[in-house]
Design an enzyme around this catalytic site. Structure first.
Site, PDB file in Angstrom:
ATOM      1  N   LYS A  40       4.791  25.394 -18.196  1.00 29.74           N
ATOM      2  CA  LYS A  40       5.553  26.891 -18.493  1.00 29.74           C
ATOM      3  C   LYS A  40       6.965  27.273 -18.862  1.00 29.74           C
ATOM      4  O   LYS A  40       6.953  29.006 -19.085  1.00 29.74           O
ATOM      5  CB  LYS A  40       5.313  27.047 -16.804  1.00 29.74           C
ATOM      6  CG  LYS A  40       3.973  26.712 -15.785  1.00 29.74           C
ATOM      7  CD  LYS A  40       4.500  27.055 -14.784  1.00 29.74           C
ATOM      8  CE  LYS A  40       3.382  26.279 -13.598  1.00 29.74           C
ATOM      9  NZ  LYS A  40       3.336  26.059 -12.556  1.00 29.74           N
ATOM     10  N   GLU A 106       7.925  25.630 -27.706  1.00 33.94           N
ATOM     11  CA  GLU A 106       9.008  24.551 -26.543  1.00 33.94           C
ATOM     12  C   GLU A 106      10.428  25.467 -25.986  1.00 33.94           C
ATOM     13  O   GLU A 106      11.394  25.608 -26.632  1.00 33.94           O
ATOM     14  CB  GLU A 106       8.680  23.500 -26.861  1.00 33.94           C
ATOM     15  CG  GLU A 106       8.863  22.395 -26.161  1.00 33.94           C
ATOM     16  CD  GLU A 106       8.672  21.685 -24.864  1.00 33.94           C
ATOM     17  OE1 GLU A 106       7.914  23.157 -24.078  1.00 33.94           O
ATOM     18  OE2 GLU A 106       8.208  21.039 -24.611  1.00 33.94           O
ATOM     19  N   ASP A 107      10.402  24.969 -24.902  1.00 36.87           N
ATOM     20  CA  ASP A 107      11.654  25.409 -24.532  1.00 36.87           C
ATOM     21  C   ASP A 107      13.007  24.297 -24.018  1.00 36.87           C
ATOM     22  O   ASP A 107      14.260  24.110 -25.184  1.00 36.87           O
ATOM     23  CB  ASP A 107      11.519  25.219 -22.843  1.00 36.87           C
ATOM     24  CG  ASP A 107      10.678  24.345 -22.367  1.00 36.87           C
ATOM     25  OD1 ASP A 107      10.792  23.584 -22.547  1.00 36.87           O
ATOM     26  OD2 ASP A 107      10.772  24.261 -20.612  1.00 36.87           O
ATOM     27  N   ASP A 110      12.929  16.574 -25.567  1.00 42.23           N
ATOM     28  CA  ASP A 110      14.095  15.505 -24.917  1.00 42.23           C
ATOM     29  C   ASP A 110      14.202  14.313 -26.008  1.00 42.23           C
ATOM     30  O   ASP A 110      14.785  14.327 -27.146  1.00 42.23           O
ATOM     31  CB  ASP A 110      13.877  15.862 -23.620  1.00 42.23           C
ATOM     32  CG  ASP A 110      14.667  14.649 -22.544  1.00 42.23           C
ATOM     33  OD1 ASP A 110      15.420  14.801 -22.892  1.00 42.23           O
ATOM     34  OD2 ASP A 110      14.414  14.735 -21.551  1.00 42.23           O
ATOM     35  N   LYS A 138      17.999  18.187 -27.055  1.00 41.87           N
ATOM     36  CA  LYS A 138      19.289  17.371 -26.734  1.00 41.87           C
ATOM     37  C   LYS A 138      18.925  15.361 -27.465  1.00 41.87           C
ATOM     38  O   LYS A 138      17.822  15.067 -27.382  1.00 41.87           O
ATOM     39  CB  LYS A 138      18.443  16.469 -25.180  1.00 41.87           C
ATOM     40  CG  LYS A 138      18.998  17.274 -23.931  1.00 41.87           C
ATOM     41  CD  LYS A 138      18.673  17.269 -22.885  1.00 41.87           C
ATOM     42  CE  LYS A 138      18.380  17.858 -21.795  1.00 41.87           C
ATOM     43  NZ  LYS A 138      18.274  16.739 -20.327  1.00 41.87           N
ATOM     44  N   ASP A 166      13.057  24.561 -15.076  1.00 45.26           N
ATOM     45  CA  ASP A 166      12.786  24.307 -13.832  1.00 45.26           C
ATOM     46  C   ASP A 166      13.257  23.133 -13.557  1.00 45.26           C
ATOM     47  O   ASP A 166      13.686  22.211 -14.240  1.00 45.26           O
ATOM     48  CB  ASP A 166      11.495  24.842 -13.316  1.00 45.26           C
ATOM     49  CG  ASP A 166      10.171  22.854 -13.654  1.00 45.26           C
ATOM     50  OD1 ASP A 166      10.646  22.772 -14.627  1.00 45.26           O
ATOM     51  OD2 ASP A 166       9.924  23.193 -12.804  1.00 45.26           O
TER      52      ASP A 166
HETATM   53  P1  5GP Z   1      10.337  15.305 -23.453  1.00 37.91           P
HETATM   54  O1  5GP Z   1       9.110  15.140 -24.678  1.00 37.91           O
HETATM   55  O2  5GP Z   1      11.036  15.655 -25.072  1.00 37.91           O
HETATM   56  O3  5GP Z   1      11.021  14.070 -23.082  1.00 37.91           O
HETATM   57  O4  5GP Z   1      10.427  16.431 -23.269  1.00 37.91           O
HETATM   58  C1  5GP Z   1      10.123  18.080 -23.081  1.00 37.91           C
HETATM   59  C2  5GP Z   1       9.928  18.775 -21.784  1.00 37.91           C
HETATM   60  O5  5GP Z   1      10.760  17.696 -20.411  1.00 37.91           O
HETATM   61  C3  5GP Z   1      10.605  19.367 -21.630  1.00 37.91           C
HETATM   62  O6  5GP Z   1       9.280  20.387 -21.895  1.00 37.91           O
HETATM   63  C4  5GP Z   1      11.068  20.228 -19.794  1.00 37.91           C
HETATM   64  O7  5GP Z   1       9.788  20.226 -19.056  1.00 37.91           O
HETATM   65  C5  5GP Z   1      11.289  18.769 -19.570  1.00 37.91           C
HETATM   66  N1  5GP Z   1      12.938  18.283 -19.905  1.00 37.91           N
HETATM   67  C6  5GP Z   1      13.525  17.653 -20.558  1.00 37.91           C
HETATM   68  N2  5GP Z   1      14.692  17.417 -20.494  1.00 37.91           N
HETATM   69  C7  5GP Z   1      15.159  19.084 -19.425  1.00 37.91           C
HETATM   70  C8  5GP Z   1      16.256  19.808 -18.731  1.00 37.91           C
HETATM   71  O8  5GP Z   1      16.927  19.221 -19.433  1.00 37.91           O
HETATM   72  N3  5GP Z   1      15.328  20.341 -18.126  1.00 37.91           N
HETATM   73  C9  5GP Z   1      14.447  20.390 -17.678  1.00 37.91           C
HETATM   74  N4  5GP Z   1      14.347  21.925 -16.567  1.00 37.91           N
HETATM   75  N5  5GP Z   1      12.891  20.149 -18.026  1.00 37.91           N
HETATM   76  C10 5GP Z   1      13.474  18.950 -18.945  1.00 37.91           C
END
Ligand code: 5GP
Length: 183
Positions: A40, A106-107, A110, A138, A166
């Protein structure tokens, strides 16, 4: 919970999102695009970004969650998001992406696990082009070799909320991006 600290103000977000929209408009000049938001967290970003894209654009949404050992919100704060868990599709796109210009919205990028998974799914649709737009990045947390085509802000390894992001489903409606302090 300790007080939230503003990391990126609503004014800076608005300015950067407008710039990203202009970049996309330039790159896809004369074409149509489908914006695919990752539920979301990307909903607010997609809504703002779309209004700065001066092209014929349609929306779609895709949903994911992590399998198994997803950490509790408190653990996420302490040691970051789950980088070992597998990603699972909870909602697929509603339309064919074949021969279309797709922008995955995407938000936050990470570890790169989510976007690696989603990119594979969307490439299987054989789009004409697939680009990734992320509001936040990040890079220090990356475990997968993943880069976005449009990045709003690079941020340090902090847990952030607001503007769609969130903490246990809270704070998505904050207009600024804030750091949740790790106590
Ligand atoms: P990845 O798969 O790249 O590790 O992470 C992506 C998802 O992790 C994002 O869509 C988000 O939902 C969550 N996420 C990663 N870092 C953060 C953060 O600092 N804050 C929040 N609220 N969600 C994060």
């Amino acid at each position: 919970m300790a007080e939230l600290k503003v990391l990126i103000s609503r004014e800076r977000i608005a300015q950067r999102v407008a710039e990203m929209g202009a970049e996309i408009t330039r790159d896809f000049s004369g074409e149509t695009v489908i914006l695919v938001g990752v539920l979301k967290g990307a909903a607010i970003f997609l809504g703002d970004l779309a209004r700065h894209i001066q092209l014929d654009a349609t929306f779609d949404f895709i949903g994911v969650s992590s399998y198994g050992n997803r950490p509790s919100p408190a653990q996420q704060l302490k040691s970051g998001w789950d980088s070992t868990g597998e990603v699972r599709l909870t909602k697929d796109v509603d339309q064919s992406m074949k021969q279309r210009n797709v922008i995955l919205v995407e938000d936050i990028l990470d570890t790169g696990l989510t976007l690696t998974y989603l990119k594979k799914i969307l490439l299987a649709h054989q789009p004409k082009a697939l680009r990734i737009a992320t509001l936040l990045d990040k890079p220090s947390r990356r475990t997968q070799p993943m880069q976005a085509d449009y990045v709003g802000f690079g941020i340090p390894d902090e847990f952030v909320v607001g503007y769609g992001l969130d903490y246990a489903e809270m704070y998505r409606n904050l207009p600024d991006i804030c750091v949740v302090p790790r106590e």
